[in-house]
Design a protein around this motif. Sequence first.
Motif, mmCIF file in Angstrom:
data_model
loop_
_atom_site.group_PDB
_atom_site.id
_atom_site.type_symbol
_atom_site.label_atom_id
_atom_site.label_comp_id
_atom_site.label_asym_id
_atom_site.label_seq_id
_atom_site.Cartn_x
_atom_site.Cartn_y
_atom_site.Cartn_z
ATOM 1 N N ARG A 196 0.155 -9.572 -12.824
ATOM 2 C CA ARG A 196 0.340 -8.221 -12.301
ATOM 3 C C ARG A 196 1.815 -7.965 -12.001
ATOM 4 N NH1 ARG A 196 -4.806 -6.057 -9.660
ATOM 5 N NH2 ARG A 196 -6.376 -7.475 -10.459
ATOM 6 N N LYS B 175 0.833 -1.199 0.000
ATOM 7 C CA LYS B 175 0.000 0.000 0.000
ATOM 8 C C LYS B 175 0.871 1.254 0.000
ATOM 9 C CE LYS B 175 -3.865 2.135 2.435
ATOM 10 N NZ LYS B 175 -4.842 1.950 3.511
ATOM 11 N N GLY C 150 -7.390 3.208 -7.604
ATOM 12 C CA GLY C 150 -7.101 2.371 -8.756
ATOM 13 C C GLY C 150 -7.942 2.645 -9.978
ATOM 14 N N TYR D 111 2.541 1.541 -3.399
ATOM 15 C CA TYR D 111 1.516 1.938 -4.370
ATOM 16 C C TYR D 111 1.271 3.442 -4.283
ATOM 17 C CZ TYR D 111 -2.947 2.425 -6.743
ATOM 18 O OH TYR D 111 -3.944 2.832 -7.583
ATOM 19 N N LEU E 230 -7.963 -3.432 -4.463
ATOM 20 C CA LEU E 230 -8.627 -2.301 -5.116
ATOM 21 C C LEU E 230 -9.831 -2.732 -5.953
ATOM 22 C CD1 LEU E 230 -5.456 -0.356 -6.247
ATOM 23 C CD2 LEU E 230 -6.876 0.090 -4.248
ATOM 24 N N HIS F 185 -2.809 5.719 -11.562
ATOM 25 C CA HIS F 185 -3.930 4.832 -11.262
ATOM 26 C C HIS F 185 -4.900 5.442 -10.254
ATOM 27 C CE1 HIS F 185 -2.610 1.342 -13.538
ATOM 28 N NE2 HIS F 185 -1.380 1.578 -13.114
ATOM 29 N N CYS G 202 2.412 4.615 -7.746
ATOM 30 C CA CYS G 202 1.330 4.257 -8.670
ATOM 31 C C CYS G 202 0.147 5.210 -8.673
ATOM 32 C CB CYS G 202 0.831 2.853 -8.344
ATOM 33 S SG CYS G 202 2.139 1.624 -8.203
ATOM 34 N N LEU H 134 -7.724 -0.491 -12.198
ATOM 35 C CA LEU H 134 -7.386 -1.649 -11.373
ATOM 36 C C LEU H 134 -8.583 -2.218 -10.632
ATOM 37 C CD1 LEU H 134 -3.989 -0.363 -9.953
ATOM 38 C CD2 LEU H 134 -4.361 -1.915 -11.873
ATOM 39 N N TYR I 187 -1.352 -5.914 -3.172
ATOM 40 C CA TYR I 187 -2.204 -4.794 -2.731
ATOM 41 C C TYR I 187 -3.225 -4.404 -3.796
ATOM 42 C CZ TYR I 187 -3.854 -0.199 -1.542
ATOM 43 O OH TYR I 187 -4.671 0.876 -1.295
ATOM 44 N N THR I 188 -2.836 -4.456 -5.070
ATOM 45 C CA THR I 188 -3.761 -4.043 -6.127
ATOM 46 C C THR I 188 -5.005 -4.933 -6.183
ATOM 47 O OG1 THR I 188 -2.617 -5.302 -7.858
ATOM 48 C CG2 THR I 188 -1.963 -2.988 -7.550
#
Length: 112
Positions: free
Chosen positions: A77, A42, A57, A45, A110, A53, A49, A67, A106-107
């Motif tokens: 991924r 997290k 996401g 990210y 989302l 995103h 990210c 995401l 983690y994604t």
Amino acid sequence: MKQTLAFLLIATFVYACGSSDTPEETSGAQQATTATSQADGKKIYKQYCVTCHGLYGDMGASGAFNLTTSELPVADRIVVITKGRGAMTPFENLLDADEIAAVAEYTLELKK
């Protein structure tokens, strides 16, 4: 053109503000942290990210994939994060394999 320039400026800013590799700055906080991969994912990210995103996401800046609707399994991924895809930057030179795996895990959270 303006969107690309804005993206590059934001990405440069995010990269410049990222953590450094100097031992003085990283030893205390990182050694004291005993967080799970999920917490690390997290954090990573949010650092790398969220610019494209978004926090949840689903922002889709610069063509970033949504995401929240992605059906990719974790292994795929990891490949996308490592090697990049389309306009996405490859992170193989910025993150180690454990960090990439943590972000990939983690994604999954989302997804709606």
